[in-house]
Design an enzyme around this catalytic site. Sequence first.
Site, PDB file in Angstrom:
ATOM      1  N   ASN A  28      15.846  35.595  -6.633  1.00 54.86           N
ATOM      2  CA  ASN A  28      15.905  34.623  -7.735  1.00 54.86           C
ATOM      3  C   ASN A  28      15.886  33.209  -7.162  1.00 54.86           C
ATOM      4  O   ASN A  28      15.061  32.939  -6.279  1.00 54.86           O
ATOM      5  CB  ASN A  28      17.006  34.909  -8.762  1.00 54.86           C
ATOM      6  N   ASP A  29      16.686  32.313  -7.652  1.00 62.37           N
ATOM      7  CA  ASP A  29      16.584  30.865  -7.384  1.00 62.37           C
ATOM      8  C   ASP A  29      16.087  30.457  -5.984  1.00 62.37           C
ATOM      9  O   ASP A  29      16.597  30.971  -4.984  1.00 62.37           O
ATOM     10  CB  ASP A  29      17.954  30.192  -7.491  1.00 62.37           C
ATOM     11  N   PHE A  87      25.691  32.210  -2.948  1.00 63.72           N
ATOM     12  CA  PHE A  87      24.997  31.801  -4.168  1.00 63.72           C
ATOM     13  C   PHE A  87      24.167  30.544  -3.886  1.00 63.72           C
ATOM     14  O   PHE A  87      24.078  30.064  -2.755  1.00 63.72           O
ATOM     15  CB  PHE A  87      26.012  31.554  -5.286  1.00 63.72           C
ATOM     16  N   ARG A 154      29.487  25.748  -9.521  1.00 63.14           N
ATOM     17  CA  ARG A 154      28.574  26.182  -8.454  1.00 63.14           C
ATOM     18  C   ARG A 154      27.320  25.322  -8.271  1.00 63.14           C
ATOM     19  O   ARG A 154      27.092  24.356  -8.951  1.00 63.14           O
ATOM     20  CB  ARG A 154      28.151  27.631  -8.706  1.00 63.14           C
ATOM     21  N   ASP A 155      26.511  25.782  -7.326  1.00 65.34           N
ATOM     22  CA  ASP A 155      25.151  25.317  -7.044  1.00 65.34           C
ATOM     23  C   ASP A 155      25.087  23.878  -6.529  1.00 65.34           C
ATOM     24  O   ASP A 155      24.361  23.033  -7.067  1.00 65.34           O
ATOM     25  CB  ASP A 155      24.258  25.489  -8.295  1.00 65.34           C
ATOM     26  N   GLU A 206      23.394  25.228 -14.746  1.00 64.20           N
ATOM     27  CA  GLU A 206      23.270  25.777 -13.399  1.00 64.20           C
ATOM     28  C   GLU A 206      22.322  24.903 -12.574  1.00 64.20           C
ATOM     29  O   GLU A 206      21.539  24.118 -13.118  1.00 64.20           O
ATOM     30  CB  GLU A 206      22.729  27.218 -13.453  1.00 64.20           C
ATOM     31  N   TRP A 293      16.778  35.045 -17.188  1.00 58.87           N
ATOM     32  CA  TRP A 293      17.894  35.998 -17.114  1.00 58.87           C
ATOM     33  C   TRP A 293      17.891  37.000 -18.266  1.00 58.87           C
ATOM     34  O   TRP A 293      18.536  38.037 -18.183  1.00 58.87           O
ATOM     35  CB  TRP A 293      19.232  35.251 -17.040  1.00 58.87           C
TER      36      TRP A 293
HETATM   37  C1  FRU Z   1      20.985  30.671 -11.440  1.00 59.12           C
HETATM   38  C2  FRU Z   1      22.192  31.350 -10.845  1.00 59.12           C
HETATM   39  C3  FRU Z   1      23.058  30.336 -10.115  1.00 59.12           C
HETATM   40  C4  FRU Z   1      23.789  31.182  -9.114  1.00 59.12           C
HETATM   41  C5  FRU Z   1      22.739  32.197  -8.736  1.00 59.12           C
HETATM   42  C6  FRU Z   1      23.289  33.545  -8.394  1.00 59.12           C
HETATM   43  O1  FRU Z   1      19.915  31.524 -11.683  1.00 59.12           O
HETATM   44  O2  FRU Z   1      22.928  32.008 -11.860  1.00 59.12           O
HETATM   45  O3  FRU Z   1      23.890  29.583 -10.968  1.00 59.12           O
HETATM   46  O4  FRU Z   1      24.243  30.438  -8.032  1.00 59.12           O
HETATM   47  O5  FRU Z   1      21.857  32.302  -9.841  1.00 59.12           O
HETATM   48  O6  FRU Z   1      22.280  34.397  -7.921  1.00 59.12           O
END
Ligand code: FRU
Length: 487
Positions: A28-29, A87, A154-155, A206, A293
Amino acid sequence: MTSFISPLAPAEAWRPQLHYSARGNWINDPNGLFYKDGVYHLYYQMNPDDSVWGNMHWGHAVSTDLLRWQELPIALDAEPEGLGYAFSGGAVIDWNNSSGLGDGVNPPIIATYTQHSKDAVQVQSIAYSTDGGKRFVPYAGNPVIANPGLKDFRDPKVVWHEPSQRWVMALVAGDRAHFYTSTNLREWTFASEFGAEHGAHGGVWECPELFSLTCAETGESRWILTISLNPGGPNGGSAMQYFVGQFDGQVFQVEHQDTRWLDFGTDFYAGITWDGLQTMGDERVMIAWMSNWQYANKTPTDSWRGAMSLPRRMALRKVDGHYRVASEPHANLLAARHAGFDWLQDRPLGVGELLSTKELPPVAEIVLQLRWSAAAPVLEWQLINAQGEQLSLVLDAAEASLSLDRRQSGWDQEGFGRAMHAELYATAPGMAELRLFVDRSSIEVFANGGLTCVTSCCFPQSPYSTLQLHLRAGALDAVSAQIYHLE
Ligand code: FRU
Protein backbone atom coordinates in the site's frame (compact mmCIF):
# COMPACT_ATOMS: atom_id res chain seq x y z
CA MET A 1 -1.47 -4.09 -35.07
CA THR A 2 -3.07 -7.36 -34.02
CA SER A 3 -5.56 -7.76 -31.20
CA PHE A 4 -4.06 -8.40 -27.81
CA ILE A 5 -4.88 -11.89 -26.58
CA SER A 6 -3.34 -12.54 -23.21
CA PRO A 7 -1.41 -15.79 -22.91
CA LEU A 8 -1.03 -15.09 -19.20
CA ALA A 9 -2.97 -16.07 -16.14
CA PRO A 10 -5.47 -13.33 -15.21
CA ALA A 11 -3.39 -12.03 -12.31
CA GLU A 12 -0.46 -11.47 -14.65
CA ALA A 13 -2.73 -10.16 -17.42
CA TRP A 14 -3.60 -7.35 -15.01
CA ARG A 15 0.04 -6.69 -14.16
CA PRO A 16 0.68 -2.94 -14.74
CA GLN A 17 3.24 -2.20 -17.44
CA LEU A 18 3.79 1.47 -16.69
CA HIS A 19 3.11 1.48 -12.97
CA TYR A 20 5.10 0.01 -10.15
CA SER A 21 3.80 -3.19 -8.59
CA ALA A 22 5.77 -5.63 -6.43
CA ARG A 23 6.49 -9.12 -7.76
CA GLY A 24 4.26 -10.63 -5.12
CA ASN A 25 2.40 -9.95 -1.88
CA TRP A 26 0.57 -6.92 -0.63
CA ILE A 27 1.65 -3.29 -0.96
CA ASN A 28 0.00 0.00 0.00
CA ASP A 29 1.17 3.59 0.67
CA PRO A 30 4.40 4.93 -0.83
CA ASN A 31 6.86 5.76 1.98
CA GLY A 32 10.23 7.44 2.45
CA LEU A 33 10.66 8.79 -1.09
CA PHE A 34 14.04 10.36 -1.71
CA TYR A 35 16.15 11.13 -4.77
CA LYS A 36 19.93 11.09 -4.66
CA ASP A 37 22.76 10.52 -7.13
CA GLY A 38 20.35 10.09 -10.03
CA VAL A 39 18.27 7.40 -8.32
CA TYR A 40 14.65 7.66 -7.21
CA HIS A 41 14.02 5.54 -4.14
CA LEU A 42 10.51 4.27 -3.58
CA TYR A 43 9.61 2.55 -0.32
CA TYR A 44 6.14 1.32 0.44
CA GLN A 45 4.01 -0.50 2.96
CA MET A 46 4.52 -4.20 2.35
CA ASN A 47 3.41 -7.47 3.85
CA PRO A 48 6.23 -9.93 3.11
CA ASP A 49 4.05 -12.93 3.97
CA ASP A 50 0.75 -12.46 2.24
CA SER A 51 -1.23 -10.60 -0.41
CA VAL A 52 -3.57 -8.97 2.10
CA TRP A 53 -2.73 -6.14 4.50
CA GLY A 54 -0.76 -6.96 7.67
CA ASN A 55 2.72 -7.31 9.23
CA MET A 56 3.86 -3.99 7.75
CA HIS A 57 7.46 -3.57 6.60
CA TRP A 58 8.93 -1.07 4.14
CA GLY A 59 9.48 -2.65 0.74
CA HIS A 60 11.92 -0.93 -1.62
CA ALA A 61 12.37 -0.26 -5.33
CA VAL A 62 14.65 2.05 -7.32
CA SER A 63 14.47 3.77 -10.68
CA THR A 64 16.49 6.27 -12.67
CA ASP A 65 13.54 7.47 -14.77
CA LEU A 66 10.41 6.90 -12.63
CA LEU A 67 9.12 4.48 -15.27
CA ARG A 68 11.20 1.31 -14.93
CA TRP A 69 11.63 0.04 -11.39
CA GLN A 70 13.86 -2.55 -9.85
CA GLU A 71 12.58 -4.24 -6.72
CA LEU A 72 15.12 -4.55 -3.89
CA PRO A 73 15.04 -6.36 -0.53
CA ILE A 74 12.97 -5.00 2.34
CA ALA A 75 14.61 -1.86 3.76
CA LEU A 76 12.90 -1.38 7.11
CA ASP A 77 11.69 -4.23 9.28
CA ALA A 78 8.73 -4.57 11.56
CA GLU A 79 9.48 -4.94 15.25
CA PRO A 80 6.38 -6.82 16.42
CA GLU A 81 7.97 -7.64 19.78
CA GLY A 82 9.21 -4.08 20.18
CA LEU A 83 7.58 -0.75 19.32
CA GLY A 84 5.67 -2.35 16.48
CA TYR A 85 5.11 -2.64 12.77
CA ALA A 86 6.59 -0.11 10.35
CA PHE A 87 3.71 2.08 9.23
CA SER A 88 3.85 5.00 6.81
CA GLY A 89 6.15 8.01 6.82
CA GLY A 90 8.77 9.87 4.85
CA ALA A 91 12.52 10.25 4.53
CA VAL A 92 14.92 13.15 4.20
CA ILE A 93 18.54 13.43 3.20
CA ASP A 94 20.26 14.87 6.26
CA TRP A 95 22.86 16.80 4.25
CA ASN A 96 24.69 18.31 7.23
CA ASN A 97 24.32 15.29 9.48
CA SER A 98 22.18 17.35 11.87
CA SER A 99 21.01 14.09 13.42
CA GLY A 100 24.55 12.93 14.17
CA LEU A 101 23.51 9.52 12.82
CA GLY A 102 25.76 9.66 9.77
CA ASP A 103 29.04 7.80 9.30
CA GLY A 104 31.01 10.99 8.75
CA VAL A 105 31.38 10.30 5.02
CA ASN A 106 27.93 10.37 3.40
CA PRO A 107 24.87 12.26 4.62
CA PRO A 108 22.59 9.80 6.37
CA ILE A 109 19.09 9.19 5.06
CA ILE A 110 16.64 9.59 7.91
CA ALA A 111 13.30 7.80 7.68
CA THR A 112 10.46 9.07 9.87
CA TYR A 113 7.69 6.54 10.42
CA THR A 114 5.01 5.32 12.73
CA GLN A 115 5.41 2.20 14.79
CA HIS A 116 2.13 0.47 15.47
CA SER A 117 2.40 -1.99 18.35
CA LYS A 118 0.58 -5.27 18.84
CA ASP A 119 -1.71 -3.36 21.21
CA ALA A 120 -2.35 -0.80 18.46
CA VAL A 121 -0.41 2.02 20.13
CA GLN A 122 1.05 4.39 17.54
CA VAL A 123 4.30 6.32 18.16
CA GLN A 124 6.71 8.14 15.85
CA SER A 125 10.17 6.70 15.26
CA ILE A 126 13.16 7.43 13.08
CA ALA A 127 15.59 5.07 11.36
CA TYR A 128 18.79 5.89 9.52
CA SER A 129 20.60 4.55 6.52
CA THR A 130 24.29 5.00 5.83
CA ASP A 131 24.35 2.65 2.83
CA GLY A 132 22.39 4.86 0.45
CA GLY A 133 18.95 3.64 1.47
CA LYS A 134 19.35 -0.12 1.20
CA ARG A 135 18.79 -0.77 4.90
CA PHE A 136 17.39 1.45 7.63
CA VAL A 137 18.48 0.94 11.23
CA PRO A 138 15.98 2.00 13.90
CA TYR A 139 17.36 4.72 16.17
CA ALA A 140 18.15 3.47 19.68
CA GLY A 141 16.26 6.39 21.25
CA ASN A 142 12.89 5.56 19.64
CA PRO A 143 10.17 6.62 19.92
CA VAL A 144 11.01 10.22 19.12
CA ILE A 145 7.40 11.28 19.73
CA ALA A 146 5.31 9.37 22.27
CA ASN A 147 1.60 8.81 21.87
CA PRO A 148 -0.45 11.58 23.54
CA GLY A 149 -3.43 9.26 24.12
CA LEU A 150 -4.82 9.13 20.57
CA LYS A 151 -5.88 6.02 18.65
CA ASP A 152 -4.92 7.51 15.27
CA PHE A 153 -1.57 9.29 15.52
CA ARG A 154 0.67 8.60 12.57
CA ASP A 155 2.39 9.06 9.21
CA PRO A 156 5.16 11.62 9.99
CA LYS A 157 6.50 13.40 6.91
CA VAL A 158 9.37 15.87 7.20
CA VAL A 159 10.44 18.87 5.14
CA TRP A 160 13.32 21.30 5.61
CA HIS A 161 11.97 24.81 6.31
CA GLU A 162 14.70 27.13 5.07
CA PRO A 163 13.48 30.47 6.59
CA SER A 164 13.42 29.10 10.16
CA GLN A 165 16.36 26.70 9.60
CA ARG A 166 14.35 23.82 11.05
CA TRP A 167 12.98 20.49 10.10
CA VAL A 168 9.18 20.51 10.13
CA MET A 169 7.19 17.34 10.60
CA ALA A 170 3.53 17.00 9.65
CA LEU A 171 1.63 14.07 11.11
CA VAL A 172 -2.01 13.23 11.61
CA ALA A 173 -3.90 13.02 14.87
CA GLY A 174 -7.47 11.78 14.37
CA ASP A 175 -8.87 14.17 11.78
CA ARG A 176 -6.35 16.95 12.35
CA ALA A 177 -2.81 17.66 11.21
CA HIS A 178 -0.13 18.38 13.78
CA PHE A 179 3.15 20.15 13.09
CA TYR A 180 6.38 19.63 15.03
CA THR A 181 9.79 21.23 14.60
CA SER A 182 13.34 20.02 15.20
CA THR A 183 16.94 21.00 14.58
CA ASN A 184 18.31 17.44 14.73
CA LEU A 185 15.48 15.10 13.62
CA ARG A 186 15.66 13.35 17.00
CA GLU A 187 14.06 15.89 19.35
CA TRP A 188 10.71 17.29 18.30
CA THR A 189 8.68 20.21 19.67
CA PHE A 190 4.96 20.50 19.06
CA ALA A 191 4.19 23.66 17.06
CA SER A 192 0.51 23.73 16.09
CA GLU A 193 -2.63 21.95 14.99
CA PHE A 194 -4.58 22.46 11.78
CA GLY A 195 -7.90 21.30 10.44
CA ALA A 196 -10.73 21.63 12.96
CA GLU A 197 -12.53 24.19 10.83
CA HIS A 198 -11.38 23.18 7.38
CA GLY A 199 -11.64 20.49 4.74
CA ALA A 200 -13.49 17.20 4.64
CA HIS A 201 -13.86 15.14 7.81
CA GLY A 202 -15.78 12.06 6.71
CA GLY A 203 -13.10 9.80 8.19
CA VAL A 204 -9.61 9.85 9.69
CA TRP A 205 -6.87 11.95 8.17
CA GLU A 206 -3.81 10.03 7.03
CA CYS A 207 -0.45 10.57 5.32
CA PRO A 208 -0.03 14.37 5.43
CA GLU A 209 2.44 16.09 3.15
CA LEU A 210 3.66 19.70 3.31
CA PHE A 211 5.66 21.53 0.66
CA SER A 212 5.90 24.87 -1.08
CA LEU A 213 5.30 25.56 -4.76
CA THR A 214 5.95 28.63 -6.86
CA CYS A 215 3.45 29.62 -9.53
CA ALA A 216 5.23 29.92 -12.89
CA GLU A 217 2.82 32.62 -14.13
CA THR A 218 2.86 34.94 -11.09
CA GLY A 219 6.13 34.06 -9.38
CA GLU A 220 4.27 33.84 -6.04
CA SER A 221 4.74 30.90 -3.66
CA ARG A 222 2.28 29.07 -1.48
CA TRP A 223 2.50 26.18 0.96
CA ILE A 224 0.47 23.13 0.11
CA LEU A 225 -0.79 20.65 2.68
CA THR A 226 -2.17 17.41 1.28
CA ILE A 227 -4.19 15.04 3.44
CA SER A 228 -5.44 11.56 2.67
CA LEU A 229 -8.94 11.01 4.02
CA ASN A 230 -10.52 7.64 4.70
CA PRO A 231 -13.44 7.26 4.33
CA GLY A 232 -15.10 10.44 3.07
CA GLY A 233 -13.70 10.80 -0.45
CA PRO A 234 -15.90 12.53 -3.06
CA ASN A 235 -16.73 9.22 -4.75
CA GLY A 236 -16.58 6.96 -1.73
CA GLY A 237 -13.85 5.64 0.55
CA SER A 238 -10.28 6.91 0.34
CA ALA A 239 -9.20 10.14 -1.40
CA MET A 240 -6.71 12.99 -1.16
CA GLN A 241 -7.68 16.56 -0.33
CA TYR A 242 -5.35 19.55 -0.37
CA PHE A 243 -5.10 22.98 1.18
CA VAL A 244 -3.38 26.07 -0.22
CA GLY A 245 -2.03 28.58 2.27
CA GLN A 246 0.88 30.10 4.13
CA PHE A 247 3.25 28.38 6.52
CA ASP A 248 5.67 30.32 8.72
CA GLY A 249 7.50 27.34 10.15
CA GLN A 250 5.00 26.95 12.98
CA VAL A 251 1.42 27.50 11.80
CA PHE A 252 -0.37 26.64 8.57
CA GLN A 253 -2.95 29.20 7.47
CA VAL A 254 -5.31 28.10 4.71
CA GLU A 255 -6.61 30.70 2.27
CA HIS A 256 -9.85 29.09 1.07
CA GLN A 257 -12.97 27.61 2.60
CA ASP A 258 -13.89 25.03 -0.03
CA THR A 259 -12.72 21.42 0.01
CA ARG A 260 -10.32 20.61 -2.81
CA TRP A 261 -9.42 17.21 -4.19
CA LEU A 262 -6.09 16.33 -5.70
CA ASP A 263 -7.78 13.51 -7.61
CA PHE A 264 -11.49 12.73 -7.82
CA GLY A 265 -11.05 9.05 -8.66
CA THR A 266 -11.41 6.28 -6.11
CA ASP A 267 -7.85 5.02 -6.53
CA PHE A 268 -5.34 7.70 -5.68
CA TYR A 269 -4.37 7.60 -2.04
CA ALA A 270 -1.62 8.25 0.51
CA GLY A 271 0.45 10.19 -2.02
CA ILE A 272 3.69 11.85 -0.92
CA THR A 273 6.56 13.59 -2.74
CA TRP A 274 10.27 12.96 -3.20
CA ASP A 275 12.80 14.64 -0.99
CA GLY A 276 16.02 15.66 -2.72
CA LEU A 277 14.51 17.02 -5.95
CA GLN A 278 14.49 20.55 -4.58
CA THR A 279 18.04 21.01 -5.81
CA MET A 280 16.40 21.03 -9.24
CA GLY A 281 14.17 24.02 -8.37
CA ASP A 282 10.86 23.87 -6.58
CA GLU A 283 10.28 20.39 -7.93
CA ARG A 284 7.66 18.26 -6.18
CA VAL A 285 6.88 14.90 -7.71
CA MET A 286 4.15 12.80 -6.14
CA ILE A 287 3.28 9.15 -6.37
CA ALA A 288 0.31 7.52 -4.66
CA TRP A 289 -1.11 4.09 -3.95
CA MET A 290 -3.68 3.14 -6.58
CA SER A 291 -6.38 1.55 -4.48
CA ASN A 292 -9.05 2.29 -1.92
CA TRP A 293 -9.52 0.84 1.55
CA GLN A 294 -13.14 -0.02 0.62
CA TYR A 295 -11.96 -2.98 -1.48
CA ALA A 296 -8.14 -2.95 -1.46
CA ASN A 297 -7.85 -6.37 0.17
CA LYS A 298 -10.29 -7.97 -2.27
CA THR A 299 -9.15 -6.87 -5.73
CA PRO A 300 -8.82 -9.92 -7.99
CA THR A 301 -5.07 -10.05 -8.68
CA ASP A 302 -4.45 -12.60 -5.88
CA SER A 303 -0.70 -13.26 -5.81
CA TRP A 304 0.23 -9.58 -5.93
CA ARG A 305 -2.00 -6.81 -4.74
CA GLY A 306 -1.52 -3.05 -5.04
CA ALA A 307 0.25 -0.71 -7.44
CA MET A 308 1.53 2.86 -7.49
CA SER A 309 0.10 5.68 -9.59
CA LEU A 310 2.05 7.33 -12.35
CA PRO A 311 4.50 9.96 -11.05
CA ARG A 312 2.99 13.45 -11.14
CA ARG A 313 4.62 16.83 -11.03
CA MET A 314 2.80 19.21 -8.73
CA ALA A 315 2.25 22.72 -10.07
CA LEU A 316 0.66 25.83 -8.58
CA ARG A 317 -1.75 27.45 -11.03
CA LYS A 318 -3.89 30.55 -10.72
CA VAL A 319 -7.42 29.82 -11.97
CA ASP A 320 -10.15 32.48 -11.77
CA GLY A 321 -8.09 34.39 -9.24
CA HIS A 322 -7.49 31.39 -6.96
CA TYR A 323 -4.47 29.20 -6.53
CA ARG A 324 -5.03 25.53 -7.26
CA VAL A 325 -2.73 22.56 -7.45
CA ALA A 326 -2.40 20.84 -10.81
CA SER A 327 -0.96 17.33 -11.02
CA GLU A 328 0.79 16.97 -14.35
CA PRO A 329 1.86 13.61 -15.72
CA HIS A 330 5.63 13.58 -15.19
CA ALA A 331 7.57 14.68 -18.29
CA ASN A 332 9.48 11.36 -18.33
CA LEU A 333 6.26 9.69 -19.45
CA LEU A 334 6.82 11.20 -22.89
CA ALA A 335 9.69 8.74 -23.28
CA ALA A 336 7.23 5.84 -22.96
CA ARG A 337 5.45 6.87 -26.17
CA HIS A 338 5.91 4.49 -29.10
CA ALA A 339 4.13 4.13 -32.40
CA GLY A 340 1.80 7.06 -32.02
CA PHE A 341 -0.74 8.08 -34.61
CA ASP A 342 -3.04 11.03 -35.18
CA TRP A 343 -6.52 9.68 -35.05
CA LEU A 344 -8.40 12.95 -35.57
CA GLN A 345 -7.13 16.32 -36.69
CA ASP A 346 -9.36 19.34 -36.15
CA ARG A 347 -12.44 17.28 -36.96
CA PRO A 348 -15.78 19.08 -36.35
CA LEU A 349 -18.33 16.94 -34.55
CA GLY A 350 -22.10 17.38 -34.73
CA VAL A 351 -24.61 16.23 -32.18
CA GLY A 352 -25.28 12.47 -32.34
CA GLU A 353 -22.08 11.74 -34.27
CA LEU A 354 -20.13 8.70 -33.23
CA LEU A 355 -16.53 7.94 -34.22
CA SER A 356 -14.60 4.85 -33.39
CA THR A 357 -10.97 3.69 -33.66
CA LYS A 358 -10.20 0.27 -35.03
CA GLU A 359 -7.51 -0.67 -32.58
CA LEU A 360 -6.43 0.69 -29.26
CA PRO A 361 -3.01 -0.38 -27.95
CA PRO A 362 -3.35 -2.39 -24.71
CA VAL A 363 -1.21 0.15 -22.85
CA ALA A 364 -2.03 3.54 -24.27
CA GLU A 365 -1.95 7.26 -23.88
CA ILE A 366 -4.82 9.11 -25.52
CA VAL A 367 -4.51 12.87 -25.95
CA LEU A 368 -7.61 14.86 -26.85
CA GLN A 369 -8.06 18.53 -27.65
CA LEU A 370 -11.60 19.88 -27.86
CA ARG A 371 -12.80 23.28 -29.07
CA TRP A 372 -16.30 24.69 -29.11
CA SER A 373 -17.89 28.12 -29.50
CA ALA A 374 -21.67 27.78 -29.51
CA ALA A 375 -23.60 25.01 -27.75
CA ALA A 376 -21.64 23.53 -24.85
CA PRO A 377 -20.79 19.92 -25.68
CA VAL A 378 -21.55 16.74 -23.77
CA LEU A 379 -18.96 14.36 -25.09
CA GLU A 380 -18.79 10.71 -24.14
CA TRP A 381 -15.90 8.41 -24.87
CA GLN A 382 -15.84 4.74 -24.21
CA LEU A 383 -13.06 2.21 -24.04
CA ILE A 384 -14.54 -1.14 -25.05
CA ASN A 385 -13.10 -4.66 -25.14
CA ALA A 386 -13.98 -7.88 -26.99
CA GLN A 387 -16.33 -8.94 -24.17
CA GLY A 388 -18.24 -5.67 -24.43
CA GLU A 389 -16.86 -4.45 -21.10
CA GLN A 390 -16.34 -0.71 -21.10
CA LEU A 391 -15.09 2.32 -19.27
CA SER A 392 -17.07 5.42 -20.04
CA LEU A 393 -15.97 9.00 -19.61
CA VAL A 394 -18.30 11.99 -20.05
CA LEU A 395 -17.27 15.62 -20.25
CA ASP A 396 -20.17 17.99 -19.74
CA ALA A 397 -18.96 21.50 -20.56
CA ALA A 398 -22.11 23.29 -19.37
CA GLU A 399 -22.00 21.50 -16.01
CA ALA A 400 -18.20 21.81 -15.84
CA SER A 401 -18.02 18.15 -14.91
CA LEU A 402 -16.14 15.05 -15.85
CA SER A 403 -17.54 11.61 -14.99
CA LEU A 404 -15.96 8.19 -15.16
CA ASP A 405 -18.22 5.15 -15.03
CA ARG A 406 -16.59 1.77 -14.45
CA ARG A 407 -19.76 -0.16 -13.60
CA GLN A 408 -19.46 -2.20 -16.81
CA SER A 409 -15.64 -2.20 -16.89
CA GLY A 410 -15.08 -5.84 -15.86
CA TRP A 411 -14.70 -7.23 -12.32
CA ASP A 412 -17.28 -5.44 -10.17
CA GLN A 413 -17.52 -7.23 -6.84
CA GLU A 414 -17.06 -5.84 -3.32
CA GLY A 415 -18.72 -2.54 -4.24
CA PHE A 416 -16.05 -1.84 -6.83
CA GLY A 417 -18.36 -0.86 -9.71
CA ARG A 418 -19.30 2.79 -9.48
CA ALA A 419 -19.56 6.09 -11.33
CA MET A 420 -17.23 8.91 -10.28
CA HIS A 421 -17.90 12.59 -10.68
CA ALA A 422 -15.30 15.33 -10.86
CA GLU A 423 -15.33 19.10 -11.07
CA LEU A 424 -13.77 20.34 -14.28
CA TYR A 425 -11.69 23.52 -14.01
CA ALA A 426 -11.27 25.38 -17.28
CA THR A 427 -8.01 27.04 -18.26
CA ALA A 428 -9.65 28.95 -21.12
CA PRO A 429 -13.26 29.28 -22.31
CA GLY A 430 -14.42 26.97 -25.11
CA MET A 431 -11.63 24.45 -24.87
CA ALA A 432 -10.50 21.38 -23.01
CA GLU A 433 -7.47 19.16 -23.20
CA LEU A 434 -7.28 15.65 -21.79
CA ARG A 435 -4.62 13.00 -21.39
CA LEU A 436 -5.71 9.47 -20.57
CA PHE A 437 -3.25 6.79 -19.51
CA VAL A 438 -4.62 3.29 -19.86
CA ASP A 439 -2.66 0.45 -18.30
CA ARG A 440 -3.72 -3.17 -17.84
CA SER A 441 -5.67 -2.53 -14.67
CA SER A 442 -6.03 1.23 -14.37
CA ILE A 443 -6.90 4.47 -16.08
CA GLU A 444 -5.67 7.93 -15.10
CA VAL A 445 -7.35 10.97 -16.58
CA PHE A 446 -5.64 14.38 -16.50
CA ALA A 447 -7.86 17.23 -17.69
CA ASN A 448 -6.69 20.76 -18.43
CA GLY A 449 -3.10 20.30 -17.39
CA GLY A 450 -3.94 18.17 -14.36
CA LEU A 451 -6.28 20.67 -12.67
CA THR A 452 -8.79 17.81 -12.63
CA CYS A 453 -7.59 14.24 -12.19
CA VAL A 454 -9.53 11.00 -12.06
CA THR A 455 -7.69 7.78 -11.26
CA SER A 456 -9.44 4.45 -11.30
CA CYS A 457 -8.49 0.80 -11.21
CA CYS A 458 -10.33 -1.58 -13.54
CA PHE A 459 -10.05 -5.32 -14.11
CA PRO A 460 -11.36 -6.14 -17.59
CA GLN A 461 -11.32 -9.71 -18.95
CA SER A 462 -9.17 -8.50 -21.83
CA PRO A 463 -7.71 -5.08 -22.63
CA TYR A 464 -9.99 -2.42 -24.01
CA SER A 465 -9.39 -2.50 -27.75
CA THR A 466 -11.65 0.19 -29.20
CA LEU A 467 -12.16 3.85 -28.44
CA GLN A 468 -15.48 5.46 -29.28
CA LEU A 469 -16.32 9.14 -29.24
CA HIS A 470 -19.95 10.17 -29.13
CA LEU A 471 -21.25 13.71 -29.03
CA ARG A 472 -24.42 13.54 -26.98
CA ALA A 473 -25.29 17.25 -26.98
CA GLY A 474 -23.98 20.56 -28.25
CA ALA A 475 -21.41 20.91 -31.00
CA LEU A 476 -17.65 20.74 -31.28
CA ASP A 477 -15.80 22.99 -33.72
CA ALA A 478 -12.78 20.73 -33.65
CA VAL A 479 -11.61 17.52 -32.05
CA SER A 480 -8.03 16.32 -32.31
CA ALA A 481 -6.87 13.02 -30.93
CA GLN A 482 -3.48 11.32 -30.78
CA ILE A 483 -3.05 7.78 -29.61
CA TYR A 484 0.25 6.33 -28.43
CA HIS A 485 1.28 2.84 -27.61
CA LEU A 486 3.22 3.06 -24.35
CA GLU A 487 5.96 0.74 -23.24
C1 FRU B 1 -2.92 4.78 4.87
C2 FRU B 1 -2.56 4.01 6.11
C3 FRU B 1 -1.65 4.84 7.00
C4 FRU B 1 -0.91 3.80 7.79
C5 FRU B 1 -0.72 2.71 6.76
C6 FRU B 1 -0.73 1.33 7.34
O1 FRU B 1 -3.31 3.99 3.80
O2 FRU B 1 -3.73 3.61 6.80
O3 FRU B 1 -2.35 5.78 7.79
O4 FRU B 1 0.30 4.28 8.29
O5 FRU B 1 -1.78 2.84 5.83
O6 FRU B 1 -0.42 0.37 6.36
